[in-house]
Motif scaffolding. Structure first.
Motif, mmCIF file in Angstrom:
data_model
loop_
_atom_site.group_PDB
_atom_site.id
_atom_site.type_symbol
_atom_site.label_atom_id
_atom_site.label_comp_id
_atom_site.label_asym_id
_atom_site.label_seq_id
_atom_site.Cartn_x
_atom_site.Cartn_y
_atom_site.Cartn_z
ATOM 1 N N ARG A 16 -13.230 13.296 89.570
ATOM 2 C CA ARG A 16 -12.335 12.415 90.310
ATOM 3 C C ARG A 16 -11.352 11.683 89.402
ATOM 4 N NH1 ARG A 16 -16.894 13.449 92.737
ATOM 5 N NH2 ARG A 16 -16.871 13.721 95.019
ATOM 6 N N ARG A 47 -17.752 11.834 100.393
ATOM 7 C CA ARG A 47 -17.527 12.659 99.223
ATOM 8 C C ARG A 47 -16.955 14.009 99.648
ATOM 9 N NH1 ARG A 47 -19.775 11.100 94.501
ATOM 10 N NH2 ARG A 47 -20.095 13.241 93.794
ATOM 11 N N TYR A 48 -16.092 14.559 98.803
ATOM 12 C CA TYR A 48 -15.442 15.828 99.120
ATOM 13 C C TYR A 48 -16.474 16.921 99.365
ATOM 14 C CZ TYR A 48 -12.598 20.032 98.485
ATOM 15 O OH TYR A 48 -11.990 21.256 98.649
ATOM 16 N N GLU A 108 -11.216 12.060 100.600
ATOM 17 C CA GLU A 108 -12.286 11.095 100.372
ATOM 18 C C GLU A 108 -11.853 9.688 100.767
ATOM 19 O OE1 GLU A 108 -15.057 13.002 96.879
ATOM 20 O OE2 GLU A 108 -13.572 11.501 96.276
#
Length: 419
Positions: A199, A239-240, A233
């Motif tokens: 991220r 969460r992806y 997100e």
């Protein structure tokens, strides 16, 4: 640059439980062959089986067998070409009828044949999966295509704030490509299995302006799909990886598709190789690189069987509403990487391949050890996946890429032929 805290990962934040974990291959020594380590910077910037099919008779049988033999021959010629892959597998599906072509082996050491249930790195075809997540959220009203980076991700550089989700999905954003950054490449070369904070990959180019005015031209960038996942997100608080499970894996019944963070592959898997010029022996690079450094841009692991189900749903009518599909299929000049068969045009995380036999929609990808094509007709009723166990692109193997694109077009023609 700060992205803010990661989306909540506790029980209250997750959607449904992710698919069951797959068995992992045993650890391998953490050494990287010198011949593989050196080209990492460049790498980063025969039987036909059918089931179930009705047996043709007479002249029809001769024509059908001749067509299949020609497709098999095309794959065999790829595997025996200089620098060619040790293995190649293609899956054609028309309605409920499946036809599998394969050449070479899934593993040089054992000579094991390739199977549609073997895992492999799907490379940049993973960008279509991030597109499926984002466009699914557009359908649900959680995101809009005209949402800007500044509105959804205000902590990203101010110079990027006017970029829209639509432009990210179509590679017309102008975001500099983090995977070409000198510091990032140096870290990967020093330790290919380094674990990156997925991220924060955009941190490597956070001090740079846009390459051009958003929407003014096309430029393929791995940064685009990292930003897409971060927007998904931020818009949902999920969460992806959980969004992939909820919006893609489950609706399409994908049981062998995951987005790992490490370098190990689930078993069984097709071994990917760095293939040089004989007499140099191919080097197994299946588990050389950590997927954390590509994440939503190319980190997914899947199988030919699951990829077939995905492209039929994503390019067809299963996942998205008709209005969103119309937006998805707004085309601009631009090719996937590597270029797919025929003339390429870019939509929203989807490419249009116009061949001599007709049009299919899909995506390509390349990663050390693997090269991929997924494609389907606009209604999703016919599909093609073609996978090689070495990396082929315009930089490292231009002549082989030309031959590969010709083989891909032959398979598209076989896919589109009238039964």
């Amino acid at each position: 640059m700060e992205h803010g805290p990661a989306p909540p990962a506790g029980p209250g934040a997750k959607l449904d439980a992710p698919p069951r974990p797959r068995p992992r291959s045993p650890p391998v020594p953490p050494t990287v062959p010198p011949r593989v380590r050196r080209p990492l910077i460049a790498l980063l910037a025969a039987a036909c089986l059918t089931a179930p099919l009705l047996a043709p008779t007479g002249a029809a049988a001769d024509t059908d067998h001749g067509r299949r033999d020609a497709l098999d021959r095309g794959l065999r010629e790829l595997t025996t070409a200089p620098g060619g892959p040790p293995g190649a597998i293609a899956v054609l599906r028309r309605g409920t009828r499946t036809e599998v072509h394969r050449a070479g082996t899934a593993e040089i050491r054992t000579g094991r044949p390739l199977r549609v249930t073997d895992h492999m790195r799907i490379a940049s075809t993973a960008k279509a999966y991030s597109g499926a997540v984002a466009l699914g959220l557009v359908d649900r009203g959680s995101l809009r295509l005209d949402d800007t980076v500044g509105r959804v991700l205000p902590r990203l550089p101010r110079a990027w704030h006017r970029v829209t989700l639509r432009q990210l999905l179509q590679h017309t954003s102008g975001l500099p490509d983090y995977s070409q950054d000198a510091e990032f490449l140096a870290l990967v070369t020093e330790d290919p299995r380094r674990h990156f904070d997925s991220r924060r990959l955009l941190d490597y180019v956070a001090d740079r302006p846009l390459l051009f005015r958003p929407g003014s031209r096309y430029a393929y960038s791995n940064s685009d799909n990292i930003a897409v996942a971060l927007m998904a997100e931020a818009a949902t608080g999920r969460r992806y990886e959980d969004l992939l499970a909820r919006l893609v894996y489950r609706p399409l019944g994908l049981r062998d598709t995951t987005l790992p963070q490490g370098y190990r592959m689930p078993v069984p898997f097709m071994h990917g190789y760095d293939v040089g010029t004989p007499p140099t022996r191919p080097e197994d690079v299946s588990e050389v690189l950590s997927a954390s450094g590509v994440w939503a841009s190319g980190g997914i692991v899947s199988t030919p069987e699951d990829m077939t189900a995905f492209v039929r749903g994503y390019a067809g009518r299963t996942l998205l509403s008709a209005p969103t599909r119309r937006d998805q299929r707004t085309w601009v000049d631009g090719a996937s990487e590597p270029a797919g068969p025929g003339t390429n045009r870019a939509g929203l995380a989807l490419f249009r391949y116009a061949t001599r036999c007709g049009v299919v929609y899909g995506h390509t990808g390349n990663f050390p050890g693997y090269t991929q094509l997924i494609a389907a007709t606009p209604d999703g009723e016919r599909s093609l996946t073609l996978s090689l166990t070495t990396q082929v692109n315009k930089t490292n193997k231009p002549a082989l890429l030309k031959r590969l694109r010709a083989v891909e077009e032959d398979f598209v023609c076989a896919l589109l032929r009238t039964p």
